[in-house]
Design a protein around this motif. Structure first.
Motif, PDB file in Angstrom:
ATOM      1  N   LEU A 101       0.843  -1.189   0.000  1.00 28.69           N
ATOM      2  CA  LEU A 101       0.000   0.000   0.000  1.00 28.69           C
ATOM      3  C   LEU A 101       0.889   1.254   0.000  1.00 28.69           C
ATOM      4  O   LEU A 101       1.883   1.295   0.724  1.00 28.69           O
ATOM      5  CB  LEU A 101      -0.898  -0.017   1.245  1.00 28.69           C
ATOM      6  CG  LEU A 101      -1.934   1.096   1.338  1.00 28.69           C
ATOM      7  CD1 LEU A 101      -3.061   0.867   0.336  1.00 28.69           C
ATOM      8  CD2 LEU A 101      -2.515   1.180   2.746  1.00 28.69           C
ATOM      9  N   SER A 102       0.515   2.245  -0.799  1.00 27.30           N
ATOM     10  CA  SER A 102       1.362   3.439  -0.906  1.00 27.30           C
ATOM     11  C   SER A 102       1.634   4.068   0.470  1.00 27.30           C
ATOM     12  O   SER A 102       2.728   4.577   0.714  1.00 27.30           O
ATOM     13  CB  SER A 102       0.725   4.467  -1.854  1.00 27.30           C
ATOM     14  OG  SER A 102      -0.581   4.754  -1.441  1.00 27.30           O
ATOM     15  N   THR A 108      -2.731   2.135  -4.484  1.00 29.62           N
ATOM     16  CA  THR A 108      -2.798   3.535  -4.073  1.00 29.62           C
ATOM     17  C   THR A 108      -4.056   3.760  -3.234  1.00 29.62           C
ATOM     18  O   THR A 108      -4.915   2.888  -3.143  1.00 29.62           O
ATOM     19  CB  THR A 108      -2.864   4.480  -5.283  1.00 29.62           C
ATOM     20  OG1 THR A 108      -4.176   4.387  -5.856  1.00 29.62           O
ATOM     21  CG2 THR A 108      -1.813   4.135  -6.323  1.00 29.62           C
ATOM     22  N   THR A 109      -4.165   4.937  -2.671  1.00 27.14           N
ATOM     23  CA  THR A 109      -5.413   5.289  -1.982  1.00 27.14           C
ATOM     24  C   THR A 109      -6.142   6.362  -2.789  1.00 27.14           C
ATOM     25  O   THR A 109      -6.798   7.232  -2.238  1.00 27.14           O
ATOM     26  CB  THR A 109      -5.144   5.771  -0.545  1.00 27.14           C
ATOM     27  OG1 THR A 109      -4.121   6.761  -0.589  1.00 27.14           O
ATOM     28  CG2 THR A 109      -4.706   4.647   0.351  1.00 27.14           C
ATOM     29  N   VAL A 125       8.417  -1.510  -5.466  1.00 30.62           N
ATOM     30  CA  VAL A 125       7.157  -0.888  -5.896  1.00 30.62           C
ATOM     31  C   VAL A 125       6.587  -1.562  -7.148  1.00 30.62           C
ATOM     32  O   VAL A 125       5.869  -0.947  -7.925  1.00 30.62           O
ATOM     33  CB  VAL A 125       7.332   0.637  -6.139  1.00 30.62           C
ATOM     34  CG1 VAL A 125       7.526   1.374  -4.841  1.00 30.62           C
ATOM     35  CG2 VAL A 125       8.481   0.914  -7.088  1.00 30.62           C
ATOM     36  N   LEU A 126       6.915  -2.804  -7.296  1.00 36.77           N
ATOM     37  CA  LEU A 126       6.452  -3.585  -8.439  1.00 36.77           C
ATOM     38  C   LEU A 126       4.925  -3.570  -8.548  1.00 36.77           C
ATOM     39  O   LEU A 126       4.355  -3.458  -9.628  1.00 36.77           O
ATOM     40  CB  LEU A 126       6.938  -5.021  -8.221  1.00 36.77           C
ATOM     41  CG  LEU A 126       6.839  -6.026  -9.328  1.00 36.77           C
ATOM     42  CD1 LEU A 126       7.887  -5.725 -10.386  1.00 36.77           C
ATOM     43  CD2 LEU A 126       7.086  -7.442  -8.781  1.00 36.77           C
ATOM     44  N   SER A 127       4.293  -3.695  -7.414  1.00 36.89           N
ATOM     45  CA  SER A 127       2.836  -3.752  -7.348  1.00 36.89           C
ATOM     46  C   SER A 127       2.416  -2.818  -6.213  1.00 36.89           C
ATOM     47  O   SER A 127       2.745  -3.067  -5.055  1.00 36.89           O
ATOM     48  CB  SER A 127       2.418  -5.198  -7.053  1.00 36.89           C
ATOM     49  OG  SER A 127       1.079  -5.264  -6.671  1.00 36.89           O
ATOM     50  N   LEU A 128       1.759  -1.742  -6.580  1.00 41.30           N
ATOM     51  CA  LEU A 128       1.475  -0.687  -5.593  1.00 41.30           C
ATOM     52  C   LEU A 128      -0.021  -0.388  -5.567  1.00 41.30           C
ATOM     53  O   LEU A 128      -0.604  -0.007  -6.585  1.00 41.30           O
ATOM     54  CB  LEU A 128       2.240   0.585  -5.982  1.00 41.30           C
ATOM     55  CG  LEU A 128       2.060   1.754  -5.020  1.00 41.30           C
ATOM     56  CD1 LEU A 128       3.115   1.703  -3.922  1.00 41.30           C
ATOM     57  CD2 LEU A 128       2.161   3.082  -5.748  1.00 41.30           C
ATOM     58  N   SER A 184       6.327  10.136   1.924  1.00 38.50           N
ATOM     59  CA  SER A 184       6.969   8.921   1.438  1.00 38.50           C
ATOM     60  C   SER A 184       8.380   9.285   1.018  1.00 38.50           C
ATOM     61  O   SER A 184       8.610  10.362   0.463  1.00 38.50           O
ATOM     62  CB  SER A 184       6.237   8.394   0.202  1.00 38.50           C
ATOM     63  OG  SER A 184       5.007   7.875   0.565  1.00 38.50           O
ATOM     64  N   ARG A 185       9.312   8.376   1.285  1.00 34.47           N
ATOM     65  CA  ARG A 185      10.687   8.612   0.824  1.00 34.47           C
ATOM     66  C   ARG A 185      11.108   7.427  -0.032  1.00 34.47           C
ATOM     67  O   ARG A 185      11.059   6.287   0.403  1.00 34.47           O
ATOM     68  CB  ARG A 185      11.636   8.764   2.000  1.00 34.47           C
ATOM     69  CG  ARG A 185      11.424  10.062   2.732  1.00 34.47           C
ATOM     70  CD  ARG A 185      12.541  10.395   3.695  1.00 34.47           C
ATOM     71  NE  ARG A 185      12.232  11.657   4.365  1.00 34.47           N
ATOM     72  CZ  ARG A 185      12.485  12.850   3.854  1.00 34.47           C
ATOM     73  NH1 ARG A 185      13.049  12.960   2.664  1.00 34.47           N
ATOM     74  NH2 ARG A 185      12.170  13.948   4.513  1.00 34.47           N
TER      75      ARG A 185
END
Lengths: 462, 400
Positions: free
Chosen positions: B95-96, B353-354, B348-351, B126-127
């Motif tokens: 999750l982002s 988002t919200t 971050v292959l599969s992210l 986020s970093r």
């Protein structure tokens, strides 16, 4: 259910009025001035007259076939965010909450004497007698999360003989009107009805709010922080704002308490506290603290049992309507909790239904080592261990204003110590699990007696 | 001011400049096979290439990122789980929001050239640290996406960036992507609207921006306004008050990226950006393009003339039902889930988002392929409750 075409239905001092729009500021001002005239006349109904009306009301509402009850159920099923099963269960109990016995308990508990509004009552230690008089005009600002709260608030205003105005919540513009009409049905003499107005306007309308801020003696506020801030501004000198804002409740389970508890019964009670009002009420627990001294295997058994109880409760009272955002909040909480476990190299301990109906998050954080995080609600309980009562108290330091109910699974011998510590922290109620959202009549809410907030005492020392 | 920032900024600038000198780089693995000159070409064997790249990417993150490996173990997913193209949808997501708490990295052995952070509108940032290779891939992709959508030209332009001056803080992600965008047409000059004020505090310098817009308009070169759309609108409003309708030189563009999402639109939900542009400028609304990208997933989803954000062939997207997380079909609104193998230094292959949105199947423009529509950010509606909630906790914690 009220036809949406009659969306702007109001109950004004005994009359139901239908209009094409909500009342405007000028009409509200007229209404308030009518209330003032009534107040100035000083004619108060007797307690017996009030109780007689409630006796008839209670009898009627105890009958599932009573038309108004059916209307209320139908309206709430359609408009409220609660499930059908829960609404029906609430109405099984509703008649008790409006019964004369319950009201007398409330008067006795809150005011010290059920008669104090009708006659001078002697104080035990002082050579003085007291009589309680209504504050005058009271506005109740309802919130939409717990549909009974505004009814209870209205009843508090009625039994303290005030002139009552109820601003309905946008989410529930039917039940308060149905109940007001029901009062009139059993109040032929208009003892109560002519002192009651129920209506709605869109929150945040400054002109209307300022009329009330100017003329009310009490404003009983239920709801969230933004609306509260608005009501706090520009109050007249005589208007007292009674704030029932956002609060946090939690549970504690000590080793001694758990060892003497019957586990399935305990977790059933906790599950009920979590699920009631879909956890939207301020007295529903958001977190559960288990003492470090409880062995790991006992904690596992406890969590397994709680998960079974939540499943059971979910079947009995399925969750009501939730927004997508509410689901996302739960999903976020689960993902972040999972990430915390993975990052800490600890096993992931999140249990919950696939459809996010309920969730148990067993946090790896300990006591006061890290700050607490409130639950995203929607039947999500965060479980954490605590080393000692002292460390638990540390965690909530600085949140005194927000603390409310603590559900307890303690040994009787531990109760005084927990009560002393938690009450000094700001907690306003300690109770067993299973009744966190069902306080007894005549007990304080948010640290004070609700009826006392609506009266003033006159001391007679001669 | 951070004294390291200008130095870092110069290094980054040099890397970007080097890339744009050739707009190419050497192939390292199957992921690079995805990087075609036409970023919207989905013809065979694109699916095979994408599958291979995702398999490689999965293996890489699984082997080199302990967090991701544990996550996949927890979800019961391993390399063997990806046999066919449709298995890609099941690759475990992060999750982002997790990146806001945990600065996750995947070991690559490559130099980490760039650290970016989001603007932190929710209180946490986020970093993400990018390795050189992933950075180059993203730049390559970005360059060709813009080229395909007609935004790469040889005519010099004046760049008007409603973004943070990188000399103040080069880690703010919006700036990084905006700087890259300034290489799409030769730069005449660059102006940053979010800069230090007289008191040394970073803020949107509205008056200065209005005067700069006036200067650029008078120069007559194409203007490229990039960045936070709210500040772009505020500049135009300020300009209108002082100088009347903004007559933009021909081939000017507004390319917005971030600044508001859904309910936080300061002009209200009914605000129509295109009507606003039409009313207050001479700019053709076809030249107003919104860009969707995330710090955690720096693939660019840029609008075409029809205002649809096309999914390039280096990525895959779907929407998911917020109540079940089941994948939804075209046109069905849910949480946007993005996939790309391009980034090697971060899992971050599969992210997930919200952001709410949906994937559209085909657009009326000639670009081709599916597109995403972003409808707003999840979790912004107020809860009807008297319980103390997380957002109140955040504001209370700030006070404490």
């Amino acid at each position: 259910m009220i036809d949406r075409k009659d969306m702007f239905k109001q109950f004004i001092f005994g009359d139901t009025i239908v209009s094409s729009g909500p009342l405007n500021p000028a009409e509200i001002e007229k209404l308030v001035l009518r209330g003032r005239e009534l107040k100035d006349k000083g004619e108060l109904p007797s307690q017996d007259e009030i109780l007689a009306v409630f006796s008839r009301l209670s009898k009627a509402w105890s009958d599932p076939a009573y038309q108004k009850r059916q209307e209320a159920v139908k309206a709430l099923e359609s408009n409220s965010a609660m499930s059908r099963e829960f609404i029906r269960a609430v109405f099984e109990e509703f008649a008790k909450l409006i019964s004369p016995e319950y009201i007398l308990d409330k008067l006795e508990g809150d005011l010290g004497s059920a008669d104090i509004q009708d006659k001078l009552v002697s104080q035990k230690q002082e050579d003085a007698r007291l009589i309680a008089r209504p504050a005058g005009m009271v506005l109740h600002v309802a919130s939409g999360n717990v549909f009974l709260a505004c009814i209870e608030s209205m009843i508090n205003g009625i039994i303290t003989k005030n002139i009552n105005f109820l601003k309905m919540s946008t989410d529930d513009r039917d039940f308060p009107l149905i109940f007001a009409e029901s009062i009139r049905e059993f109040d032929k003499e208009l003892v109560i009805s002519r002192r009651l107005a129920v209506f709605w306007w869109r929150g945040g309308e400054e002109k209307i709010e300022s009329v009330f801020k100017q003329h009310m003696d009490r404003i009983v506020f239920w709801g969230g922080p933004e609306a509260l801030r608005s009501w706090e501004k520009n109050l007249s000198e005589s208007a007292v704002l009674i704030r029932h804002g956002h609060k946090i409740s939690f549970g504690v389970v000590s080793r001694a308490g758990l060892s003497s508890a019957e586990l399935p019964g305990l977790t059933d009670n906790i599950a009920l506290d979590i699920a009631i009002w879909d956890q939207k009420a301020c007295n529903c627990p958001q977190m559960l603290f288990i003492e470090d001294a409880v062995p790991e295997n006992e904690v596992t058994r406890f969590i397994d049992s709680l998960s079974e109880s939540l499943k059971k409760t979910n079947n009995m009272f399925p969750p009501g309507r939730r927004s997508n955002d509410e689901y996302v909040e739960v999903m976020k909480a689960r993902e972040l909790a999972m990430a915390a476990c993975l990052a800490a190299g600890k096993p992931v301990s999140i249990i919950g239904s696939k459809t996010f109906d309920w969730t148990i998050i067993f946090e790896q954080k300990r006591g006061a080592q890290e700050s607490f995080e409130p639950s995203p609600l929607s039947r999500t309980i965060i479980i954490r261990r605590y080393a000692s009562l002292k460390s638990l108290a540390e965690l909530f330091k600085g949140y005194s204003f927000y603390l409310q109910t603590v559900g307890c699974c303690l040994d009787k011998s531990e109760v005084p110590e927990y009560a002393m510590k938690l009450s000094s922290l700001g907690v306003t109620r300690l109770c067993p699990f299973g009744i966190m959202a069902i306080p007894a009549a005549g007990t304080p809410h948010d640290g004070s007696f609700p009826l006392r907030d609506l009266i003033r005492y006159t001391v007679v020392e001669c | 001011m951070n004294i390291i920032s200008p130095i870092k900024s110069l290094i980054r600038e040099r890397i970007i400049r080097e890339f744009f000198r050739t707009t190419s780089y050497r192939r390292k693995n199957v992921i690079d096979d995805l990087l075609a000159e036409d970023p919207f070409d989905f013809s065979p064997p694109w699916q095979e290439k994408f599958l291979e790249a995702m398999k490689w990417g999965f293996q890489h993150h699984h082997s080199n990122c302990e967090f991701y490996r544990k996550l996949c173990d927890y979800r019961g997913f391993n390399a063997k789980s990806i046999a066919a193209f449709n298995d890609i949808w099941d690759i475990p997501f992060i999750l982002s929001d997790v990146f806001k708490t945990y600065p996750l990295e995947t070991k690559t052995g490559d130099l980490l050239t760039n650290e970016m952070s989001s603007s932190g509108t929710s209180g946490k940032k986020s970093r993400i640290r990018l390795d050189r290779l992933s950075g180059h891939r993203l730049m390559y992709s970005l360059y060709h996406i813009n080229k395909a959508l007609g935004l790469v030209t040889k005519t010099p332009a004046n760049y008007f960036l409603m973004a943070y001056n990188p000399a103040i803080d080069e880690t703010l992600g919006t700036t990084t992507s905006d700087v890259v965008m300034t290489y799409l047409a030769p730069r005449k000059s660059i102006y940053y609207g979010l800069d230090l004020n007289e008191n040394g505090k970073v803020e949107f310098l509205k008056d200065r921006s209005v005067e700069k817009l006036r200067q650029f308009i008078e120069e007559g070169l194409p203007i490229r306004m990039l960045g936070f759309i709210h500040h772009i609108c505020e500049t135009i409003i300020g300009y209108n008050k002082k100088y009347g309708k903004a007559v933009f030189p021909a081939r000017s563009y507004i390319i917005s990226g971030g600044g508001w999402k859904g309910a936080i639109n300061p002009y209200g939900a009914s605000f129509d950006l295109y009507a606003f542009i039409k009313e207050n400028t001479t700019l053709d609304t076809k030249n107003v393009r919104d860009l969707y990208t995330l710090i955690e997933h720096e693939v660019f989803y840029l609008e075409c003339e029809e205002h649809n954000k096309h999914i390039p062939n280096v990525a895959l997207a779907c929407s998911r039902d917020p109540r079940t997380l089941k994948r939804l079909g075209y046109g069905q609104t849910g949480l946007i889930h993005l996939y790309t193998p391009l980034i090697e230094s971060c899992p971050v292959l599969s992210l997930l988002t919200t952001d709410y949105g949906y994937v559209g199947e085909s657009c009326a423009c000639s670009t081709g392929g599916p597109y995403i529509k972003i409808l707003g950010r999840a979790g912004v509606t107020k809860k009807v409750t008297c319980a103390f909630t997380a957002d109140q906790y955040v504001s209370q914690t700030v006070k404490v």
